[in-house]
Design a protein around this motif. Structure first.
Motif, short mmCIF file in Angstrom:
data_model
loop_
_atom_site.label_atom_id
_atom_site.label_comp_id
_atom_site.label_asym_id
_atom_site.label_seq_id
_atom_site.Cartn_x
_atom_site.Cartn_y
_atom_site.Cartn_z
N ARG A 16 -56.60 44.91 17.52
CA ARG A 16 -57.61 44.34 18.42
C ARG A 16 -57.14 44.41 19.87
O ARG A 16 -57.94 44.68 20.77
CB ARG A 16 -57.92 42.90 18.02
CG ARG A 16 -58.68 42.80 16.70
CD ARG A 16 -59.55 41.58 16.64
NE ARG A 16 -60.50 41.67 15.55
CZ ARG A 16 -61.60 40.95 15.45
NH1 ARG A 16 -61.90 40.08 16.40
NH2 ARG A 16 -62.42 41.08 14.44
N GLU A 17 -55.88 44.16 20.09
CA GLU A 17 -55.34 44.25 21.44
C GLU A 17 -55.42 45.68 21.96
O GLU A 17 -55.70 45.92 23.13
CB GLU A 17 -53.90 43.75 21.46
CG GLU A 17 -53.78 42.23 21.26
CD GLU A 17 -52.34 41.75 21.13
OE1 GLU A 17 -51.45 42.62 20.96
OE2 GLU A 17 -52.12 40.53 21.20
N LYS A 18 -55.18 46.63 21.05
CA LYS A 18 -55.29 48.04 21.39
C LYS A 18 -56.72 48.40 21.76
O LYS A 18 -56.98 49.10 22.75
CB LYS A 18 -54.82 48.88 20.20
CG LYS A 18 -54.89 50.39 20.42
CD LYS A 18 -54.45 51.09 19.14
CE LYS A 18 -54.59 52.59 19.28
NZ LYS A 18 -54.25 53.28 18.01
N LEU A 19 -57.68 47.90 20.97
CA LEU A 19 -59.09 48.16 21.26
C LEU A 19 -59.50 47.55 22.59
O LEU A 19 -60.25 48.15 23.37
CB LEU A 19 -59.97 47.60 20.14
CG LEU A 19 -61.47 47.80 20.28
CD1 LEU A 19 -61.82 49.28 20.25
CD2 LEU A 19 -62.23 47.07 19.17
N PHE A 27 -64.88 45.92 22.62
CA PHE A 27 -64.18 44.69 22.25
C PHE A 27 -65.06 43.47 22.51
O PHE A 27 -65.16 42.56 21.68
CB PHE A 27 -62.88 44.58 23.05
CG PHE A 27 -62.08 43.35 22.74
CD1 PHE A 27 -61.33 43.25 21.58
CD2 PHE A 27 -62.07 42.27 23.62
CE1 PHE A 27 -60.59 42.11 21.29
CE2 PHE A 27 -61.33 41.13 23.35
CZ PHE A 27 -60.59 41.05 22.18
N GLU A 28 -65.75 43.47 23.65
CA GLU A 28 -66.62 42.33 23.98
C GLU A 28 -67.78 42.23 23.00
O GLU A 28 -68.19 41.12 22.61
CB GLU A 28 -67.15 42.48 25.42
CG GLU A 28 -66.10 42.29 26.49
CD GLU A 28 -65.45 40.91 26.44
OE1 GLU A 28 -66.18 39.93 26.21
OE2 GLU A 28 -64.22 40.83 26.61
N LYS A 29 -68.31 43.37 22.57
CA LYS A 29 -69.42 43.34 21.61
C LYS A 29 -68.95 42.84 20.25
O LYS A 29 -69.66 42.08 19.57
CB LYS A 29 -70.05 44.73 21.47
CG LYS A 29 -70.87 45.16 22.67
CD LYS A 29 -71.86 46.26 22.34
CE LYS A 29 -71.20 47.60 22.16
NZ LYS A 29 -72.20 48.68 21.96
N LEU A 90 -75.34 46.68 18.80
CA LEU A 90 -74.45 47.16 17.74
C LEU A 90 -73.19 47.76 18.35
O LEU A 90 -73.19 48.19 19.50
CB LEU A 90 -75.17 48.17 16.85
CG LEU A 90 -76.49 47.72 16.24
CD1 LEU A 90 -77.00 48.75 15.24
CD2 LEU A 90 -76.37 46.36 15.59
N CYS A 91 -72.13 47.82 17.56
CA CYS A 91 -70.84 48.22 18.15
C CYS A 91 -70.00 49.15 17.30
O CYS A 91 -68.92 49.57 17.73
CB CYS A 91 -70.03 46.97 18.50
SG CYS A 91 -69.82 45.81 17.13
N GLN A 92 -70.47 49.52 16.09
CA GLN A 92 -69.65 50.34 15.21
C GLN A 92 -70.44 51.46 14.56
O GLN A 92 -71.49 51.21 13.97
CB GLN A 92 -69.02 49.47 14.11
CG GLN A 92 -68.13 48.36 14.62
CD GLN A 92 -67.63 47.48 13.49
OE1 GLN A 92 -66.65 47.81 12.82
NE2 GLN A 92 -68.31 46.37 13.26
N ASP A 116 -67.28 55.24 24.51
CA ASP A 116 -66.95 54.08 25.35
C ASP A 116 -67.75 52.84 24.95
O ASP A 116 -67.36 51.71 25.27
CB ASP A 116 -67.21 54.40 26.82
CG ASP A 116 -68.66 54.73 27.12
OD1 ASP A 116 -69.26 55.50 26.33
OD2 ASP A 116 -69.20 54.24 28.12
N LYS A 117 -68.84 53.03 24.20
CA LYS A 117 -69.71 51.92 23.83
C LYS A 117 -69.58 51.51 22.36
O LYS A 117 -70.13 50.48 21.96
CB LYS A 117 -71.17 52.28 24.10
CG LYS A 117 -71.48 52.51 25.58
CD LYS A 117 -72.93 52.91 25.78
CE LYS A 117 -73.23 53.17 27.25
NZ LYS A 117 -74.63 53.63 27.44
N PHE A 118 -68.86 52.31 21.55
CA PHE A 118 -68.79 52.04 20.12
C PHE A 118 -67.39 52.27 19.57
O PHE A 118 -66.66 53.15 20.03
CB PHE A 118 -69.77 52.95 19.35
CG PHE A 118 -71.21 52.67 19.66
CD1 PHE A 118 -71.92 51.73 18.93
CD2 PHE A 118 -71.85 53.33 20.70
CE1 PHE A 118 -73.25 51.45 19.22
CE2 PHE A 118 -73.18 53.06 21.00
CZ PHE A 118 -73.88 52.12 20.26
N HIS A 119 -67.05 51.47 18.57
CA HIS A 119 -65.85 51.74 17.77
C HIS A 119 -66.27 52.84 16.79
O HIS A 119 -67.19 52.67 16.00
CB HIS A 119 -65.43 50.48 17.02
CG HIS A 119 -64.18 50.65 16.22
ND1 HIS A 119 -64.17 51.16 14.95
CD2 HIS A 119 -62.88 50.40 16.53
CE1 HIS A 119 -62.94 51.20 14.49
NE2 HIS A 119 -62.13 50.75 15.42
#
Length: 354
Positions: A16-19, A27-29, A90-92, A116-119
């Motif tokens: 998570r710190e890496k993300l 990360f914020e999403k 959504l984020c993933q 830049d907007k999604f994992h």
């Protein structure tokens, strides 16, 4: 919490710190997921089967049954899906197939998904995931690879994939991805026949020892297993998997609580699949289309899915791999038919939340 579980928790914190460093917007999403779910706002990880092209022929694959349609996903449509998903919060994304690594336009597809907007994850059989390819994928924005290993027995894996050497290439892919700085997940199929075997334990132990995770995919009575409900796990098998998870927390199942969130079966609420032809499925194994993105918006299709009580309400069991009532009442409706069937064919008025 035992020592192994504490170590896994430490590894997750590091991820998570890496993300947060690499993709602060994502990360914020992700931090908002629990609040969204508490408010009844679906926040699914979207699996996109961009192309069904593949170099292997797995027994559980349903591609040969997919009904061809005039329109297929392309780079422009991927950008549209990405824009709609971002607007919805959504984020993933997971890019699947088929086998994504044989796509000539793979770099353009990943760019259209807006890293830049999604994992971003990728599901792969690992056949072409060299160390060089893994480094390149990391460079262009991929975060995670999910490598399919059907069984910890090499011969059984290769037999299911109908390819000698598939197992060794998949194992090599795990370490190539790890060296490139990608998060690594093993996707493995657990059936009633192989659940309570030492191979399940060895898979979990191997993953935990090497810093991988194991996503258990319950065997489904689909593909060449269509109608063979004897492959489905029972309640005793599920209890065994929970016990393995207690010892090896690297082994995970979608219906297990994660980060303090118990979502149960994640269909629609936490998971969707988009087919090559734009159909939106509750998951990749429930071949019932909730709508098509060439005809409707993602938001409208999500709203319809959440109105269907099987997806909009909490279910403790995996609907497609463990809940016998759902399997026998609804999944049998698409047996023997071109896939996917339309939601109108599967659900009646009584299936909707009033």
């Amino acid at each position: 919490m035992n020592e192994k579980q504490m170590e896994l928790q430490k590894q997750e914190k590091q991820k998570r710190e890496k993300l947060k460093r690499e993709k602060p917007l994502v990360f914020e999403k992700i931090l908002k997921i629990k609040d969204r779910l508490d408010r009844g706002i679906p926040t699914p990880m979207v699996d996109i089967a961009y192309s069904y092209l593949c170099n292997l022929h797995c027994k559980h694959c349903m591609v040969s049954r997919m009904a061809p349609k005039k329109r297929k996903l392309d780079v422009a449509m991927m950008r549209s899906i990405s824009d709609q998903a971002h607007a919805f919060g959504l984020c993933q994304f997971t890019l699947s197939g088929g086998e994504p690594l044989i796509l000539k336009e793979l770099d353009d597809v990943i760019a259209a998904m807006q890293p830049d907007k999604f994992h971003l994850s990728m599901s792969t059989n690992g056949h072409f995931l060299t160390e060089e390819k893994a480094l390149h994928l990391k460079k262009i924005g991929l975060d995670k690879v999910k490598v399919s290993i059907d069984d910890f027995d090499e011969k059984l894996h290769d037999r299911n994939r109908e390819n000698a050497g598939a197992y060794q290439k998949a194992i090599a892919a795990l370490f190539n991805a790890q060296k490139a700085g990608l998060n690594v997940v093993i996707q493995t199929v657990v059936s009633h026949q192989n659940c309570k075997t030492d191979r399940t334990l060895k898979m979990a132990e191997f993953a935990q020892k090497n810093g991988f995770s194991v996503d258990v995919m319950l065997a489904k009575a689909v593909g060449q297993w269509e109608g063979k409900h004897e492959v489905l796990i029972d309640d005793s098998d599920m209890e065994y998997l929970k016990q393995v998870h207690e010892t090896y927390s690297a082994l995970h199942l979608d219906t297990f609580p994660t980060y303090g969130i118990d979502r149960g079966c994640g269909t629609v609420n936490s998971l969707l699949q988009i087919t090559q032809y734009g159909d939106v499925l509750p998951c990749g194994f429930i071949q019932i289309s909730l709508g098509n993105l060439f005809e409707e918006s993602l938001a409208d299709i999500l709203a319809r899915g959440m109105r269907i009580r099987h997806f909009g309400c909490y279910h403790k069991k995996c609907l497609s791999g463990h809940d016998r009532e759902f399997i026998e009442q609804y999944m049998t409706k698409f047996y023997g038919k071109p896939l996917p069937i339309n939601w109108c064919e599967a659900f009646g008025e009584e299936d909707f939340i009033q």
